[in-house]
Design a protein around this motif. Structure first.
Motif, PDB file in Angstrom:
ATOM      1  N   THR A 125       0.854  -1.184   0.000  1.00  0.00           N
ATOM      2  CA  THR A 125       0.000   0.000   0.000  1.00  0.00           C
ATOM      3  C   THR A 125       0.890   1.234   0.000  1.00  0.00           C
ATOM      4  OG1 THR A 125      -1.738  -1.146   1.225  1.00  0.00           O
ATOM      5  CG2 THR A 125      -1.801   1.250   1.240  1.00  0.00           C
ATOM      6  N   LYS A 126       0.579   2.184  -0.866  1.00  0.00           N
ATOM      7  CA  LYS A 126       1.435   3.369  -0.954  1.00  0.00           C
ATOM      8  C   LYS A 126       0.650   4.569  -1.454  1.00  0.00           C
ATOM      9  CE  LYS A 126       3.151   2.234  -5.612  1.00  0.00           C
ATOM     10  NZ  LYS A 126       4.364   1.995  -6.418  1.00  0.00           N
ATOM     11  N   VAL A 127       1.226   5.748  -1.234  1.00  0.00           N
ATOM     12  CA  VAL A 127       0.689   7.010  -1.727  1.00  0.00           C
ATOM     13  C   VAL A 127       1.230   7.244  -3.131  1.00  0.00           C
ATOM     14  CG1 VAL A 127       0.634   9.507  -1.396  1.00  0.00           C
ATOM     15  CG2 VAL A 127       0.518   7.988   0.586  1.00  0.00           C
ATOM     16  N   THR A 128       0.337   7.557  -4.074  1.00  0.00           N
ATOM     17  CA  THR A 128       0.766   7.829  -5.450  1.00  0.00           C
ATOM     18  C   THR A 128       0.776   9.318  -5.785  1.00  0.00           C
ATOM     19  OG1 THR A 128      -1.509   7.491  -6.236  1.00  0.00           O
ATOM     20  CG2 THR A 128      -0.014   5.585  -6.272  1.00  0.00           C
ATOM     21  N   SER A 129      -0.046  10.106  -5.117  1.00  0.00           N
ATOM     22  CA  SER A 129      -0.046  11.559  -5.299  1.00  0.00           C
ATOM     23  C   SER A 129      -0.677  12.181  -4.065  1.00  0.00           C
ATOM     24  CB  SER A 129      -0.823  11.958  -6.556  1.00  0.00           C
ATOM     25  OG  SER A 129      -2.183  11.586  -6.463  1.00  0.00           O
ATOM     26  N   ALA A 130      -0.326  13.432  -3.788  1.00  0.00           N
ATOM     27  CA  ALA A 130      -0.840  14.100  -2.590  1.00  0.00           C
ATOM     28  C   ALA A 130      -0.973  15.584  -2.860  1.00  0.00           C
ATOM     29  CB  ALA A 130       0.090  13.857  -1.398  1.00  0.00           C
ATOM     30  N   TRP A 131      -1.808  16.246  -2.050  1.00  0.00           N
ATOM     31  CA  TRP A 131      -1.996  17.689  -2.167  1.00  0.00           C
ATOM     32  C   TRP A 131      -2.162  18.293  -0.783  1.00  0.00           C
ATOM     33  CZ3 TRP A 131      -4.990  13.878  -4.212  1.00  0.00           C
ATOM     34  CH2 TRP A 131      -6.246  13.640  -3.624  1.00  0.00           C
ATOM     35  N   ASP A 132      -1.761  19.546  -0.653  1.00  0.00           N
ATOM     36  CA  ASP A 132      -1.834  20.314   0.592  1.00  0.00           C
ATOM     37  C   ASP A 132      -0.908  19.779   1.673  1.00  0.00           C
ATOM     38  OD1 ASP A 132      -3.729  21.904  -0.616  1.00  0.00           O
ATOM     39  OD2 ASP A 132      -5.435  20.828   0.221  1.00  0.00           O
ATOM     40  N   ALA A 133       0.078  18.971   1.286  1.00  0.00           N
ATOM     41  CA  ALA A 133       1.118  18.505   2.197  1.00  0.00           C
ATOM     42  C   ALA A 133       2.265  17.959   1.363  1.00  0.00           C
ATOM     43  CB  ALA A 133       0.604  17.430   3.157  1.00  0.00           C
ATOM     44  N   THR A 134       3.475  17.935   1.950  1.00  0.00           N
ATOM     45  CA  THR A 134       4.629  17.296   1.323  1.00  0.00           C
ATOM     46  C   THR A 134       4.758  15.903   1.912  1.00  0.00           C
ATOM     47  OG1 THR A 134       5.735  19.435   1.053  1.00  0.00           O
ATOM     48  CG2 THR A 134       7.098  17.447   0.913  1.00  0.00           C
ATOM     49  N   VAL A 135       4.554  14.881   1.090  1.00  0.00           N
ATOM     50  CA  VAL A 135       4.519  13.499   1.561  1.00  0.00           C
ATOM     51  C   VAL A 135       5.727  12.741   1.020  1.00  0.00           C
ATOM     52  CG1 VAL A 135       3.207  11.355   1.617  1.00  0.00           C
ATOM     53  CG2 VAL A 135       2.001  13.548   1.675  1.00  0.00           C
ATOM     54  N   THR A 136       6.479  12.137   1.938  1.00  0.00           N
ATOM     55  CA  THR A 136       7.631  11.308   1.579  1.00  0.00           C
ATOM     56  C   THR A 136       7.515   9.979   2.307  1.00  0.00           C
ATOM     57  OG1 THR A 136       8.957  12.253   3.381  1.00  0.00           O
ATOM     58  CG2 THR A 136       9.115  13.317   1.206  1.00  0.00           C
ATOM     59  N   ASN A 137       8.408   9.055   1.970  1.00  0.00           N
ATOM     60  CA  ASN A 137       8.351   7.763   2.651  1.00  0.00           C
ATOM     61  C   ASN A 137       9.733   7.142   2.731  1.00  0.00           C
ATOM     62  OD1 ASN A 137       8.158   7.137  -0.291  1.00  0.00           O
ATOM     63  ND2 ASN A 137       8.139   5.006   0.465  1.00  0.00           N
ATOM     64  N   SER A 138       9.865   6.241   3.683  1.00  0.00           N
ATOM     65  CA  SER A 138      11.018   5.360   3.798  1.00  0.00           C
ATOM     66  C   SER A 138      10.469   3.961   3.926  1.00  0.00           C
ATOM     67  CB  SER A 138      11.859   5.726   5.026  1.00  0.00           C
ATOM     68  OG  SER A 138      12.925   4.796   5.191  1.00  0.00           O
ATOM     69  N   GLY A 139      10.407   3.242   2.805  1.00  0.00           N
ATOM     70  CA  GLY A 139       9.759   1.944   2.792  1.00  0.00           C
ATOM     71  C   GLY A 139       8.267   2.104   3.032  1.00  0.00           C
ATOM     72  N   TRP A 181       5.488   6.447   6.211  1.00  0.00           N
ATOM     73  CA  TRP A 181       5.133   7.634   5.440  1.00  0.00           C
ATOM     74  C   TRP A 181       5.129   8.864   6.334  1.00  0.00           C
ATOM     75  CZ3 TRP A 181       4.479   7.387   0.178  1.00  0.00           C
ATOM     76  CH2 TRP A 181       4.480   6.080  -0.358  1.00  0.00           C
ATOM     77  N   ILE A 182       5.596   9.988   5.773  1.00  0.00           N
ATOM     78  CA  ILE A 182       5.730  11.231   6.524  1.00  0.00           C
ATOM     79  C   ILE A 182       5.096  12.354   5.713  1.00  0.00           C
ATOM     80  CG2 ILE A 182       7.335  12.871   7.590  1.00  0.00           C
ATOM     81  CD1 ILE A 182       9.395  10.554   7.640  1.00  0.00           C
ATOM     82  N   ALA A 183       4.199  13.099   6.334  1.00  0.00           N
ATOM     83  CA  ALA A 183       3.546  14.231   5.690  1.00  0.00           C
ATOM     84  C   ALA A 183       3.806  15.493   6.506  1.00  0.00           C
ATOM     85  CB  ALA A 183       2.047  13.998   5.567  1.00  0.00           C
ATOM     86  N   LYS A 184       4.326  16.529   5.845  1.00  0.00           N
ATOM     87  CA  LYS A 184       4.601  17.801   6.506  1.00  0.00           C
ATOM     88  C   LYS A 184       3.758  18.899   5.865  1.00  0.00           C
ATOM     89  CE  LYS A 184       9.412  16.725   7.766  1.00  0.00           C
ATOM     90  NZ  LYS A 184       9.232  16.867   9.230  1.00  0.00           N
ATOM     91  N   ASN A 185       3.407  19.886   6.657  1.00  0.00           N
ATOM     92  CA  ASN A 185       2.614  21.000   6.127  1.00  0.00           C
ATOM     93  C   ASN A 185       3.374  21.736   5.030  1.00  0.00           C
ATOM     94  OD1 ASN A 185       4.050  22.091   8.797  1.00  0.00           O
ATOM     95  ND2 ASN A 185       3.816  23.819   7.382  1.00  0.00           N
ATOM     96  N   VAL A 186       2.619  22.351   4.126  1.00  0.00           N
ATOM     97  CA  VAL A 186       3.208  23.288   3.185  1.00  0.00           C
ATOM     98  C   VAL A 186       3.178  24.671   3.830  1.00  0.00           C
ATOM     99  CG1 VAL A 186       2.699  21.948   1.126  1.00  0.00           C
ATOM    100  CG2 VAL A 186       0.961  23.476   2.046  1.00  0.00           C
TER     101      VAL A 186
END
Length: 610
Positions: free
Chosen positions: A75-89, A92-97
């Motif tokens: 399971t993974k994120v393919t696109s995101a909005w209103d946040a900067t989303v990254t991952n390590s395996g 998942w990490i989402a930070k505010n814009v």
């Protein structure tokens, strides 16, 4: 309904969860003063939409936020909005814009994403703390939702509640019992008797579990309870009355500043029988909530609230849905339907009709969401227009509408109200002829026939004509564009009279550059309006441009160079008499906020249907 577009609300909102909101706890360094909740907004088989909502539950502003969670493998994120989303395996990490990092006390922000895979988030942290805002123990998850309570031993002043136990990885400590969204008790058992109630009054109960670390889990489904005794204290129309239905717009709480409480202060709540809550969206072939903030998150102060009690930050349901719940407790005769579609959101119905059973199931998931299942008594479909053109053109075929409402009836069963707002175009080969409205009627409780918006300043140069004529008149610009002809045509197609409601617009349509007072004059364009050129509320027009004549059973007004048409209490009385003589089931109107502060037009419909 030609003018049913959504006013800009100033909020970036996503779509309604088809699964419940889930608060997730995780290893934490310290208790936080904010919460993060995940919502699955849609699911199309090969992927899904998700939304995180971060809410400041503290007393000082938050300057930035970071949400972290784990997905199962695949399971993974393919696109995101209103946040900067990254991952390590799978972490998942989402930070505010930049623009949405600051959250004031009591406020919330959301970000969304599209994903693939079957899994759900786990091990959530918010700024290093628990996502549910409560104390945590490393690795300790919050409890599950308890079972929906059942009610027994109901008396004038008390009710016994029972529910199935919640589960937790470290054990459930106790349960919070909530009455109408407010906590009234905390108990260790799975039963509770609530006392001190008022006779003959409606209440709604839910339950929420707490674990040994005092974390709270999701709220249970709701059970509606009416205490015995008290007589009939509801001042409104009683069963057997003609239908008097009004549309309440979700976006009206913004620029129009019209809220559910206005139905009480105007006296309208005592005169209506039904409310259509407008509008849910239709996206990816499924029903969704449109503006989640207005629907179930907006907080009301005590003076704004139907009940006179202020919303709290941690109550399970706020917004319009909670206010409607309070309205129904005060006026038990009122039934509320969730209306999907409308002029702007009808483009999704063609895809929905391609898999009507799946669409119906998605609608039931929305209407019966356990957070507000007691609020809604039915569903209304406002498809503008099946197998014809509105904002967009539909080519799903003449049987699509019938198939859609048949699937809704199969899914919802016989006890739900299922209705539809439909075209009133009775012209030869027009929109009524484009779909099988006669065949579909067997699955519906009634049709809201939109007998308005026949003529308007989309034809910029005219000729001027009333937008809601009851009957034909000499010089009418188009044959078949009247209420009487629409009703007659639907009856001829086999729709019973009692399943037809006559539509009334609480607004006028107008042109400018008009010199001729009588209908049929030329114009230069739409007349100025408060929210949109060419349209204005009755409450404004009655004083700004009083009626100067009637034509086709409705009123018109010529003031300066402006020409308007709209219904008045007098023309509504005429229309209601006609509706009763035709054996119609009643009337409906678009929409509450166009009326005067004392409900002048609602009262005219009510009196006319008696």
């Amino acid at each position: 309904m030609r003018f049913r577009h959504r006013a800009a609300a100033g909020f970036a909102t996503l779509l309604l969860p088809l699964a419940g909101v889930v608060g997730l706890a995780a290893p934490a360094q310290a208790a936080t003063t904010a919460t993060a909740t995940f919502t699955k907004t849609s699911d199309w088989g090969t992927g899904f939409g998700g939304q995180w909502t971060i809410k400041n539950t503290g007393t000082s502003s938050i300057s930035s936020w970071t949400v972290e969670w784990d997905f199962p493998s695949g399971t993974k994120v393919t696109s995101a909005w209103d946040a900067t989303v990254t991952n390590s395996g799978d972490h998942w990490i989402a930070k505010n814009v930049g623009w949405n990092g600051t959250i004031a006390p009591g406020a919330s922000v959301s970000f969304g994403f599209n994903g693939t895979g079957p899994g759900s988030p786990s091990n959530c942290t918010l700024n290093g703390g628990s996502c549910d805002g409560g104390p945590t123990v490393p690795g300790d998850n919050p409890p599950s939702a308890p079972g929906t309570p059942t009610a027994s031993d109901v008396t004038d002043t008390s009710v016994k509640l029972s529910w199935a136990a919640a589960t937790d990885d470290h054990g459930v400590k106790n349960y919070d019992v909530l009455r109408d969204g407010t906590k009234v008790a905390t108990v260790t058992a799975t039963t509770y008797t609530d006392t001190g109630l008022t006779a003959g009054t409606d209440y709604s109960y839910t339950v929420q579990a707490r674990d040994t670390a005092d974390q709270t889990g999701p709220v249970s489904g709701a059970v509606a309870v009416r205490t015995t005794g008290g007589g009939n204290t509801d001042p409104g129309p009683q069963p057997g009355s003609k239908v008097n239905l009004g549309y309440f717009t979700e976006w009206g709480v913004y620029g129009r500043n019209y809220h559910v409480k206005n139905l009480v202060t105007s006296g309208s709540a005592a005169k209506i029988t039904h409310i259509n809550y407008a509008f849910g969206n239709v996206r990816n072939g499924q029903c969704t909530v449109d503006d989640t903030y207005a629907a179930y998150d907006k907080a009301y102060t005590a003076d704004q609230s139907v009940s006179g009690q202020a919303d709290t930050w941690d109550q399970p349901l706020r917004g319009n849905f909670n206010q409607l719940r309070q309205l129904k407790a005060k006026y038990p005769h009122i039934k509320v339907l969730y209306s999907f579609g409308g002029w702007t959101y009808s483009g999704g119905f063609g895809q929905a009709a391609a898999n009507a059973a799946a669409f119906a199931k998605s609608c039931k998931n929305v209407v019966e969401d356990p957070r507000w299942a007691d609020v809604f008594d039915g569903i209304d479909i406002d498809w503008e227009y099946p197998n014809a053109c509105g904002l967009t053109c539909d080519t799903s075929g003449p049987a699509a509408f019938k198939n859609l409402v048949q699937a809704l009836r199969a899914e919802f069963g016989p006890d739900y109200l299922i209705t539809a707002a439909i075209t009133a175009d009775a012209s030869d080969g027009g929109k009524i002829d484009a779909a099988d409205y006669g065949g579909a009627a067997q699955y519906l409780d009634w049709y809201n026939v939109m007998t308005y918006d026949y003529f308007g300043a989309w034809d910029k140069t005219g000729p001027t004509a009333p937008h809601s004529p009851l009957t034909p008149y000499t010089g009418i610009p188009k044959a078949g564009f009247t209420a009487s002809e629409a009703i007659a045509k639907l009856k001829a197609k086999g729709v019973p009279s009692a399943k037809l409601l006559l539509g009334i617009g609480f607004y006028g349509r107008g042109w400018t550059g008009v010199t001729q007072a009588a209908p049929g004059g030329t114009a230069t364009g739409p007349a100025p309006g408060t929210y949109e050129a060419g349209i204005e509320d009755y409450k404004v027009l009655k004083g700004a441009c009083p009626a100067t004549g009637t034509v086709g059973g409705t009123a018109y007004a010529h003031c300066g160079t402006n020409w308007w048409s709209y219904d008045t209490p007098a023309t509504i009385a005429t229309k209601m008499t006609w509706a009763k003589n035709q054996g119609l089931g009643g009337a409906f109107f678009w929409e509450f906020s166009g009326d005067t502060s004392n409900g002048e037009l609602v009262n005219a419909i009510h009196n006319g249907l008696q």
